[in-house]
Design an enzyme around this catalytic site. Structure first.
Site, PDB file in Angstrom:
ATOM      1  N   LYS A 139     -10.216   0.245  -2.872  1.00 14.94           N
ATOM      2  CA  LYS A 139     -10.133   0.048  -1.427  1.00 14.94           C
ATOM      3  C   LYS A 139     -10.424   1.351  -0.701  1.00 14.94           C
ATOM      4  O   LYS A 139      -9.551   2.218  -0.607  1.00 14.94           O
ATOM      5  CB  LYS A 139      -8.746  -0.479  -1.025  1.00 14.94           C
ATOM      6  CG  LYS A 139      -8.581  -0.666   0.489  1.00 14.94           C
ATOM      7  CD  LYS A 139      -7.225  -1.254   0.856  1.00 14.94           C
ATOM      8  CE  LYS A 139      -7.020  -1.256   2.371  1.00 14.94           C
ATOM      9  NZ  LYS A 139      -5.685  -1.748   2.756  1.00 14.94           N
ATOM     10  N   ASP A 167       0.859  -1.186   0.000  1.00 12.05           N
ATOM     11  CA  ASP A 167       0.000   0.000   0.000  1.00 12.05           C
ATOM     12  C   ASP A 167       0.896   1.236   0.000  1.00 12.05           C
ATOM     13  O   ASP A 167       1.531   1.550   1.008  1.00 12.05           O
ATOM     14  CB  ASP A 167      -0.907   0.008   1.243  1.00 12.05           C
ATOM     15  CG  ASP A 167      -2.018  -1.039   1.161  1.00 12.05           C
ATOM     16  OD1 ASP A 167      -1.798  -2.100   0.520  1.00 12.05           O
ATOM     17  OD2 ASP A 167      -3.095  -0.825   1.738  1.00 12.05           O
ATOM     18  N   LYS A 217      -6.804   3.400  -3.676  1.00 13.94           N
ATOM     19  CA  LYS A 217      -7.272   3.410  -2.293  1.00 13.94           C
ATOM     20  C   LYS A 217      -7.460   4.844  -1.853  1.00 13.94           C
ATOM     21  O   LYS A 217      -6.710   5.727  -2.265  1.00 13.94           O
ATOM     22  CB  LYS A 217      -6.217   2.676  -1.444  1.00 13.94           C
ATOM     23  CG  LYS A 217      -6.433   2.683   0.049  1.00 13.94           C
ATOM     24  CD  LYS A 217      -5.353   1.828   0.750  1.00 13.94           C
ATOM     25  CE  LYS A 217      -5.379   2.029   2.257  1.00 13.94           C
ATOM     26  NZ  LYS A 217      -4.304   1.277   2.948  1.00 13.94           N
TER      27      LYS A 217
END
Lengths: 305, 510
Positions: A237, A136, A201
């Site tokens: 996400k 991430d 995300k």
């Protein structure tokens, strides 16, 4: 070339309109079987997260076991992944070696991203070598806000390369981008260098704002447009701020009605959350047995330590 | 169910339109399937509809002098809902007498503050019983519960609240002028927003000090009669509001009655013209809110997804039974193909079906007559060479339903571009320049509303000035508020409802 509005390249988003659109998702009435399906699917999409300075091997061990077996009810699936800092990957590996649960690690000088590209790439490689299945990363908001869009994209491309086989999730940190036009543009800038199966995300959870239905919707619509143009499916996400099962169902309604069935699984949709998990379990239990249980009925995950 | 277009025809039409819009075979498509079906979520509150409703005259329910009743059906099931009294001219006459008496003995001379109290009370009672009224509205008229619950009933209450506030402030409506009530007002309302149109009519009339004889549409009288019960509960003085039910003949008796000092009508342009002819010989005041064929103009720089949503809301809201529906879409040519594709995709997730299901987006067509009219116009569109697209959504096996429908390749001379369809049917035209957009948008006998979608403020200002329509929405559509005047240009009528302007139409100025 003169500088121009980023909305000229990727399209504008009307704030009032998008917020009205997502308000409609919250009026969908999800009952009985469809509720259970939604709750269970949400469990399978959770990236169970702990990102604290005080994280220890012990904390990570308990998180991993919670991830494998969220509840005593054996019909409840494991979560999608645990999400931790790079230094704890090895510890997580020990507890998840024989499980389908992915190990996601934040990297790239999370959460600010304020380090040299070289250091950020090294951190990615360190995490991948330590056994992370997923990375991430955060985008360089400073570069974005100063209009250096190509440089932002080049950095993401470099991280993709550093990831090797690991899945990449690109955190836009939407609250620092401020406008929906920027969120849409940043989504495209990232997606143009991502691979099928990578994610975008919303947030780190460390800045002021986090995921909302509206900023998530802007990103879902960007994913949809990008997919229809290129055929490359990018995952989504939302992270931070999703604490209740009801919220999670609203997010899934948005997925169903924007991207369709192919995104209703953990390979294309995740929730970055920790306390959400136990509320999902509470609601599943209530659907099955007709009554709510006290919080202590469910094993602790990551919150409230 | 006599939907005229057979499915094979639909399929080929949709394939054609895909080709036309440049989607190649093998291009990625989204799957809106049944992986996660929503379970039925019916609203179960008791609508408390009586088996039979008499006329509401002089504060009491009174049997019609003819002794005749007609059946009101649920358009989603074709089952009877209730029996409605058929008023003849003698009934209408006694309603006017009751109104005149109430006007002269009670309402005209009551202080504004006292009148306001009654109107506030009505607003509160409507809020208290919102769920019950919403369910009744959906059962009797076919609109989705989501709309009757979130729009019709709250907005009706809001109109009473807003006008209750005006009742004791009439001195400030027209500064420097003296205002007085008009007297007894005859009002005829349509079937598309039965309770809301009643509120739009009754609330300003009452606040201004007028008394009312109102006729709801024959297919949707149930909530008006429930409202009459609510007036009794509010202890409104007898005769201030009288409600007579029936069809065209009752309406003609009502609009032609000599005691009416003003007629307020909302409905079709055709009937509006009949009423205007009828009243031409008298000094009766009129306001007319008639048909529309609104243009929704989308420029290439618009926020596309919100424009798609606004277009969908503009035409499919209330099954398209909206006089200000955005039934003509004008898209700038440069984005036409991709915009139409996005519209089609959005339509794939619209849910058509049981109006009482909380997840239904598009409910039932109000009557068989209306369904026939929609089918007729859609057939004419196909016959005149426009390209039809409908999503493959399932329809209930009984009841009056029509799939959301798009027509591309429509020109200004097609019937579907000129006539009001009053159904979920969108006619899509294109334009190249702003001047062309203005020309096309104004090329209609109607002028009720219009929409503009662009990221550019200056364009919004120019369009708002040039479009001959009573309302021009910018980057939104179908937005209403009690404080915002609503009404038409050209053959969409005259007079305004809502706001200070709407109130002035219920007052004599001197």
């Amino acid at each position: 070339m003169t500088k121009h509005s980023i909305a000229d390249d990727f399209g504008a988003v009307d704030r009032v309109g998008i917020e009205e659109r997502v308000a409609k998702f919250t009026t969908r009435s999800i009952k009985r079987k469809s509720k259970l399906w939604g709750l269970r699917t949400a469990v399978s999409m959770v990236d169970l997260t702990t990102l604290e300075g005080k994280d220890t091997p012990g904390k990570v061990a308990s998180l991993c076991h919670k991830a494998r077996q969220p509840s005593d009810d054996a019909t409840i699936p494991p979560v999608a992944a645990v999400c931790i800092y790079p230094s704890l990957i090895k510890e997580a590996r020990k507890h998840l070696a024989d499980s389908p649960i992915k190990i996601a690690s934040v990297a790239t000088a999370f959460p600010s991203g304020q380090s040299s590209l070289k250091v950020r790439l090294q951190e990615v490689k360190y995490a991948v070598n330590a056994g992370a299945d997923e990375i991430d990363m955060v985008i360089n908001r400073g570069l974005f806000l100063s209009g250096e869009y190509d440089a932002v994209q080049d950095e993401i491309a470099a991280v993709v390369e550093a990831c090797g086989d690991a899945t990449l999730k690109v955190i836009l940190e939407v609250s620092e981008l401020e406008t929906y036009d920027n969120v849409r543009a940043a989504s495209f800038i990232a997606m143009q260098v991502l691979r099928a199966g990578d994610f975008i995300k919303t947030s780190t959870g460390k800045a002021g704002g986090s995921a909302t239905l509206a900023n998530t919707q802007v990103m879902l619509e960007a994913i949809r447009d990008f997919y229809l143009d290129t055929g490359t499916p990018i995952g989504m996400k939302p992270a931070g701020g999703i604490r209740t099962a009801k919220q999670a169902l609203h997010y899934l309604v948005a997925v169903k009605e924007t991207l369709g069935d192919a995104w209703l699984n953990s390979s294309r949709y995740r929730f970055g959350a920790s306390s959400l998990l136990n509320d999902l379990l509470r609601q599943i239990h209530k659907e099955k047995h007709g009554a709510y249980q006290a919080p202590y009925y469910f094993s602790e995950a990551a919150e409230s330590y | 169910m006599a939907i005229t277009l057979d499915p094979s025809e639909n399929e080929s039409a949709s394939k054609d339109s895909k080709k036309k819009h440049g989607r190649r075979q093998g291009m990625p498509e989204l799957i809106f399937g049944d992986l996660w079906e929503y379970d039925p979520a019916p609203e179960t509150a008791d609508p408390r509809i009586r088996q039979r409703y008499d006329l509401f005259i002089g504060g009491r329910f009174i049997a019609p002098q003819s002794g005749e009743y007609f059946t009101s059906i649920n358009p989603a099931t074709e089952q009877p809902v209730t029996e409605i009294a058929l008023a003849n001219s003698a009934d209408v006459d006694s309603a006017y007498m009751a109104a005149q008496l109430a006007y002269e003995t009670v309402w005209r001379d009551m202080t504004g503050r006292e009148r306001g109290k009654y109107i506030y009370r009505i607003a509160r009672l409507l809020q208290d019983r919102a769920r019950e009224f919403a369910v009744a509205e959906s059962i009797d008229g076919g609109k989705p519960i989501r709309e009757s619950r979130d729009f019709d009933v709250p907005m009706a209450a809001a109109h009473f609240f807003y006008h209750a506030g005006w009742a004791d402030k009439l001195a400030y409506v027209a500064p420097g002028r003296t205002v007085e009530p008009i007297g007894v007002v005859g009002q005829v309302i349509p079937w598309n927003f039965p309770l809301l149109m009643l509120a739009w009519k009754i609330a300003p009339a009452m606040a201004a000090g007028n008394c009312v004889v109102l006729k709801p549409a024959e297919t949707t009288s149930a909530t008006a009669m429930k409202f009459a019960e609510l007036l009794q509960e509010a202890e409104l003085p007898d005769g201030v509001v009288n409600i007579v039910t029936g069809a065209g003949e009752t309406g003609a008796a009502l609009t032609g009655h000599p005691a009416a000092r003003k007629i307020a009508f909302t409905g079709s342009t055709e009937v509006g013209k009949l009423i205007m002819r009828q009243l031409a010989e008298r000094g009766t005041r009129m306001t007319m809110e008639l048909g529309g064929k609104a243009a929704n103009v989308v420029f290439e720089d618009s926020p596309i997804d919100q424009a798609v949503e606004g277009v969908v809301n503009g035409i499919f809201f209330n099954q398209g039974h909206v006089c200000c529906a955005g039934s003509r879409l004008l898209i700038q040519e440069s984005i036409a193909d991709s915009f139409v594709h996005k519209l089609q995709q959005r339509m794939a997730s619209l849910r058509v079906g049981d109006p009482l299901d909380k997840n239904t987006d598009i409910g039932a067509i109000n009557s068989r007559e209306q369904l026939d009219k929609i089918c007729d116009l859609v057939e004419s569109g196909v016959a005149e060479g426009a390209k039809l697209y409908q999503p493959a959504c399932p329809l209930p096996s009984r009841g009056f339903f029509f799939r959301p429908t798009l027509f591309t390749e429509v020109t200004q001379s097609h019937r579907i571009a000129r006539e009001e369809i009053f159904g979920p049917v969108l006619s899509i035209l294109t334009f190249r320049t702003m001047d062309e957009a203005i020309e096309k948008a104004n090329n209609t006998m109607y002028g009720l509303s219009a929409g503009v979608w662009t990221d550019k403020g200056s364009r919004i200002l120019r369009m708002a000035a040039e479009l001959k329509a009573g309302v021009v929405w910018a980057n939104t559509f179908n937005k209403f508020d009690p404080s915002s005047p609503f009404g038409g240009y050209k053959e969409s009528g005259f007079g305004r409802e809502g706001g200070r302007q709407g109130l002035l139409d219920y007052l004599e100025l001197s």
